[in-house]
Design an enzyme around this catalytic site. Structure first.
Site, PDB file in Angstrom:
ATOM      1  NE  ARG A   3      60.627  69.616  32.538  1.00  0.00           N
ATOM      2  CZ  ARG A   3      61.782  69.321  32.021  1.00  0.00           C
ATOM      3  NH1 ARG A   3      61.873  68.991  30.752  1.00  0.00           N
ATOM      4  NH2 ARG A   3      62.868  69.353  32.741  1.00  0.00           N
ATOM      5  NE  ARG A  57      72.098  72.408  33.580  1.00  0.00           N
ATOM      6  CZ  ARG A  57      70.803  72.151  33.771  1.00  0.00           C
ATOM      7  NH1 ARG A  57      70.265  72.290  34.962  1.00  0.00           N
ATOM      8  NH2 ARG A  57      70.064  71.799  32.754  1.00  0.00           N
ATOM      9  NE  ARG A  60      66.183  72.990  28.442  1.00  0.00           N
ATOM     10  CZ  ARG A  60      67.126  72.861  29.382  1.00  0.00           C
ATOM     11  NH1 ARG A  60      68.344  73.287  29.150  1.00  0.00           N
ATOM     12  NH2 ARG A  60      66.843  72.307  30.528  1.00  0.00           N
ATOM     13  CE  LYS A  94      62.834  72.040  37.330  1.00  0.00           C
ATOM     14  NZ  LYS A  94      63.359  73.027  36.375  1.00  0.00           N
ATOM     15  NE  ARG A 145      71.148  68.302  30.416  1.00  0.00           N
ATOM     16  CZ  ARG A 145      70.198  68.515  31.300  1.00  0.00           C
ATOM     17  NH1 ARG A 145      70.363  68.147  32.546  1.00  0.00           N
ATOM     18  NH2 ARG A 145      69.081  69.100  30.958  1.00  0.00           N
TER      19      ARG A 145
END
Ligand SMILES: [Zn+2]
Length: 210
Positions: free
Chosen positions: A88, A123, A167, A13, A156
């Site tokens: 969300r 990432r 998650r 996203k 992160r």
């Protein structure tokens, strides 16, 4: 154009939002980045929000809704915006409706869980400006350094493998019901996330013109 980008964490996203906002000349509103900014500035809200994020939990609705409301009132949102990471939950979507925000389209980026787990381990995020990179799919020109601002690229805490599983579980339980919510309004467009970022972008742009 007022857009919402839906999808699991790691579905791409943020990357797509950055590309599309360049095409449409409207800002991307990413709750993640706004919250990290608040944390950097040491605000009480930022500290509170970040403690939930680090555990892979969702930031409570009242905190998130407050941040978003403030952000959407700013001048640069007059001609539209892309919401990345909000809403969300169904209550957040209802809060957005209650604010009188008329959304034009909701793009849902579909990517299988297994593929997401692979993506997130690669990432890297700039700790200064929030730009995101990937060691394989979108490497920085110089390893560990942000192309845009020269900031340091970091993993992160919520991209660590155990946190990612948590998650995804939260996504399926709390965020995925938004697909039904927006399908009922006729605004939902489902886009299958491709391995190559440019291929996904083509599909997203086609969906916006349709
Ligand atoms: Zn940067």
């Amino acid at each position: 154009m007022k857009l919402i980008l839906l999808g699991a964490p790691g579905a791409g996203k943020g990357t797509q939002a950055e590309i599309i906002c360049g095409h449409l000349n409207i800002p991307t509103i990413s709750t993640g980045n706004i919250i990290r900014e608040a944390l950097k500035n040491g605000t009480e809200m930022g500290v509170r929000a970040k403690s939930y994020m680090d555990e892979g939990k969702l930031v409570p609705d009242d905190v998130v809704i407050g941040i978003i409301k403030e952000r959407l009132a700013k001048d640069d949102c007059k001609n539209g915006f892309i919401l990345d990471g909000f809403p969300r939950t169904v209550p957040q979507a209802q809060a957005l409706d209650d604010m009188g925000v008329m959304i034009d389209k909701v793009i849902d980026l579909e990517v299988a869980d297994e593929a997401i787990e692979g993506r997130l381990t690669g990432r890297r995020v700039c700790e200064a400006c929030g730009a995101s990179y990937h060691t394989e799919h979108k490497p920085a020109k110089t390893e560990g350094v942000c192309d845009k601002c020269g900031g340091r690229l970091v993993i992160r805490k919520d991209d660590q493998p155990d946190t990612v599983k948590g998650r995804l579980k939260v996504y399926h339980e709390q965020t995925e019901p938004l697909k039904d919510y927006y399908a009922k309004t006729g605004k939902l467009v489902i886009v299958q996330g491709q391995e190559r970022i440019e291929e996904t972008t083509k599909l997203v742009l086609a969906a916006l013109e349709a």
